[in-house]
Design a protein around this motif. Sequence first.
Motif, PDB file in Angstrom:
ATOM      1  N   ALA A   1      45.878  50.276  41.472  1.00 58.80           N
ATOM      2  CA  ALA A   1      46.059  49.781  42.977  1.00 58.80           C
ATOM      3  C   ALA A   1      46.362  48.513  43.006  1.00 58.80           C
ATOM      4  CB  ALA A   1      44.566  50.154  43.788  1.00 58.80           C
ATOM      5  N   ASN A   2      47.226  48.328  44.065  1.00 60.07           N
ATOM      6  CA  ASN A   2      47.914  47.048  44.516  1.00 60.07           C
ATOM      7  C   ASN A   2      48.629  46.377  43.548  1.00 60.07           C
ATOM      8  OD1 ASN A   2      45.966  47.406  46.457  1.00 60.07           O
ATOM      9  ND2 ASN A   2      44.506  45.629  45.922  1.00 60.07           N
TER      10      ASN A   2
ATOM     11  N   GLN B   1      56.297  40.510  38.166  1.00 65.00           N
ATOM     12  CA  GLN B   1      55.987  39.119  38.109  1.00 65.00           C
ATOM     13  C   GLN B   1      54.772  38.833  37.419  1.00 65.00           C
ATOM     14  OE1 GLN B   1      55.050  38.313  42.355  1.00 65.00           O
ATOM     15  NE2 GLN B   1      57.460  38.230  42.720  1.00 65.00           N
ATOM     16  N   LEU B   2      53.875  39.909  37.080  1.00 64.27           N
ATOM     17  CA  LEU B   2      52.613  39.713  36.266  1.00 64.27           C
ATOM     18  C   LEU B   2      53.284  39.441  34.793  1.00 64.27           C
ATOM     19  CD1 LEU B   2      50.083  42.157  37.783  1.00 64.27           C
ATOM     20  CD2 LEU B   2      50.051  39.734  37.581  1.00 64.27           C
ATOM     21  N   ILE B   3      54.068  40.367  34.442  1.00 57.52           N
ATOM     22  CA  ILE B   3      54.803  40.383  32.985  1.00 57.52           C
ATOM     23  C   ILE B   3      55.466  39.071  32.795  1.00 57.52           C
ATOM     24  CG2 ILE B   3      55.982  41.366  31.180  1.00 57.52           C
ATOM     25  CD1 ILE B   3      53.427  42.952  31.867  1.00 57.52           C
ATOM     26  N   ALA B   4      55.990  38.887  33.955  1.00 61.20           N
ATOM     27  CA  ALA B   4      57.071  37.400  33.696  1.00 61.20           C
ATOM     28  C   ALA B   4      56.295  36.236  33.527  1.00 61.20           C
ATOM     29  CB  ALA B   4      57.836  37.133  34.960  1.00 61.20           C
ATOM     30  N   ARG B   5      55.065  36.300  34.279  1.00 60.26           N
ATOM     31  CA  ARG B   5      54.236  35.142  33.984  1.00 60.26           C
ATOM     32  C   ARG B   5      53.340  34.903  32.715  1.00 60.26           C
ATOM     33  NH1 ARG B   5      50.358  33.370  39.087  1.00 60.26           N
ATOM     34  NH2 ARG B   5      52.167  33.071  39.883  1.00 60.26           N
TER      35      ARG B   5
ATOM     36  N   ARG C   1      42.366  33.758  44.235  1.00 59.27           N
ATOM     37  CA  ARG C   1      43.133  32.955  45.091  1.00 59.27           C
ATOM     38  C   ARG C   1      43.784  33.427  46.431  1.00 59.27           C
ATOM     39  NH1 ARG C   1      46.425  30.214  40.040  1.00 59.27           N
ATOM     40  NH2 ARG C   1      44.963  29.058  39.259  1.00 59.27           N
ATOM     41  N   GLY C   2      43.974  34.772  46.300  1.00 55.75           N
ATOM     42  CA  GLY C   2      44.453  35.627  47.544  1.00 55.75           C
ATOM     43  C   GLY C   2      43.414  36.027  48.556  1.00 55.75           C
ATOM     44  N   GLY C   3      42.218  35.420  48.265  1.00 56.26           N
ATOM     45  CA  GLY C   3      41.161  35.679  49.238  1.00 56.26           C
ATOM     46  C   GLY C   3      40.621  37.211  49.097  1.00 56.26           C
TER      47      GLY C   3
ATOM     48  N   LEU D   1      52.532  35.506  47.501  1.00 52.22           N
ATOM     49  CA  LEU D   1      52.431  36.913  47.988  1.00 52.22           C
ATOM     50  C   LEU D   1      51.921  37.725  46.774  1.00 52.22           C
ATOM     51  CD1 LEU D   1      56.161  37.066  49.403  1.00 52.22           C
ATOM     52  CD2 LEU D   1      54.152  36.959  50.694  1.00 52.22           C
ATOM     53  N   LEU D   2      52.069  37.333  45.691  1.00 50.76           N
ATOM     54  CA  LEU D   2      51.476  38.049  44.546  1.00 50.76           C
ATOM     55  C   LEU D   2      49.971  38.139  44.768  1.00 50.76           C
ATOM     56  CD1 LEU D   2      51.653  39.438  41.520  1.00 50.76           C
ATOM     57  CD2 LEU D   2      51.766  37.072  40.934  1.00 50.76           C
ATOM     58  N   GLU D   3      49.453  36.696  44.937  1.00 50.38           N
ATOM     59  CA  GLU D   3      47.934  36.728  45.007  1.00 50.38           C
ATOM     60  C   GLU D   3      47.566  37.760  46.311  1.00 50.38           C
ATOM     61  OE1 GLU D   3      47.908  32.066  43.457  1.00 50.38           O
ATOM     62  OE2 GLU D   3      47.862  32.566  45.352  1.00 50.38           O
ATOM     63  N   LEU D   4      47.999  37.645  47.327  1.00 48.02           N
ATOM     64  CA  LEU D   4      47.687  38.397  48.357  1.00 48.02           C
ATOM     65  C   LEU D   4      47.715  39.748  48.118  1.00 48.02           C
ATOM     66  CD1 LEU D   4      49.770  36.308  51.255  1.00 48.02           C
ATOM     67  CD2 LEU D   4      47.077  36.414  50.912  1.00 48.02           C
TER      68      LEU D   4
END
Length: 359
Positions: free
Chosen positions: A15-16, A24-28, A45-47, A339-342
């Motif tokens: 999910a999410n 973005q996850l694989i890139a980082r 970090r995204g709360g 945006l990734l964190e959120l």
Amino acid sequence: MAEDAAARLRLIRSANIGPVTYRQLIARFGDAAGAAAAIPMLAARGGGRPPDLADPRLIADEMATTARLGATYLFIDDADYPPLLAALDNAPPALIVRGNRSLLRRPAVAIVGARNASAAACRFARQLGHDLAGDECAVVSGLARGIDTAAHVGALSGGTIAVIASGIDIAFPPENAELQEKIAREGLLIAEQPPGTEPRARHFPYRNRIIAGLALGTVVVEAAPKSGSLITARLAAEAGREVMAVPGSPADPRAQGCNLLIREGATLVQNAADILEQIRPLDPRMVRSPGNIFAGAPPDDASESDRLTIVGLLGPVPVAVDELVRQSGLMSAIVQTVLLELELAGRLERHAGGRVSMA
């Protein structure tokens, strides 16, 4: 290799974690295992709370079932993954395929239209499919009743690709079970959903983006003004692909969608030659590979002030990411990080056209 595939699927089935977030996850973090380990930190970090990652046992069962069905996975950075589809921001991170992968290297044309199509329109779609496949094009459609079925039947002997909204082992509509199996043997069958997934209404727009994304152009043959076929045409236009339509009688409601497309600028087509004239300058063999799709990892240095700024600009109404960058004055990479964190925290929804909103 199998271990890496399982780790990737675990992210994809969680999910999410949508297509943009997956990239973005694989890139980082370089690989799926590293990304999975970092998700709790990013979500905090995204709360919000981190998403529940898919159960590794379910992923193992899925992979075993896929192999038993004679299907294989095609990940977005695999050499065989079609570059036209990979060019979409929301391209599927993984596809499940059965059949002749070499069809993905052919110039492709999507043919879509009404499920309750007229006999004349079905005959026309069948002929278009036959003629295009005979000219070494791959004819792409969605295996629905009516126009989709006719296009597949016409192109079957020359090369057709069916994209379905269910799992690779589920035939829908049921009367197309035999045709679906033929396409898996003689053409190519593609599913984004895991095996055993029954088609749901929410799956069809996802299927439509694959149809539009695979093709250099989409041809609509009979469609009501608010039909799924027009959604596919819109997705094709948004991706910068050719949109074509077959004109019909103003007295037939099934032709209204096509006539509307033509009025709005779609190319009017009367035969396969008209279609080939439009797509030949866009032959995918002349399209450059998108290269490393995981390049350009966003930095891990968004500050709390940056997060507050972005959250303050977001609301329930979808807004383009580019607009967030402009109004915030922040670097694009930092905006993407927030945006990734959120999203991982379950607080962000992504929409078509690169737009986002608070969940």
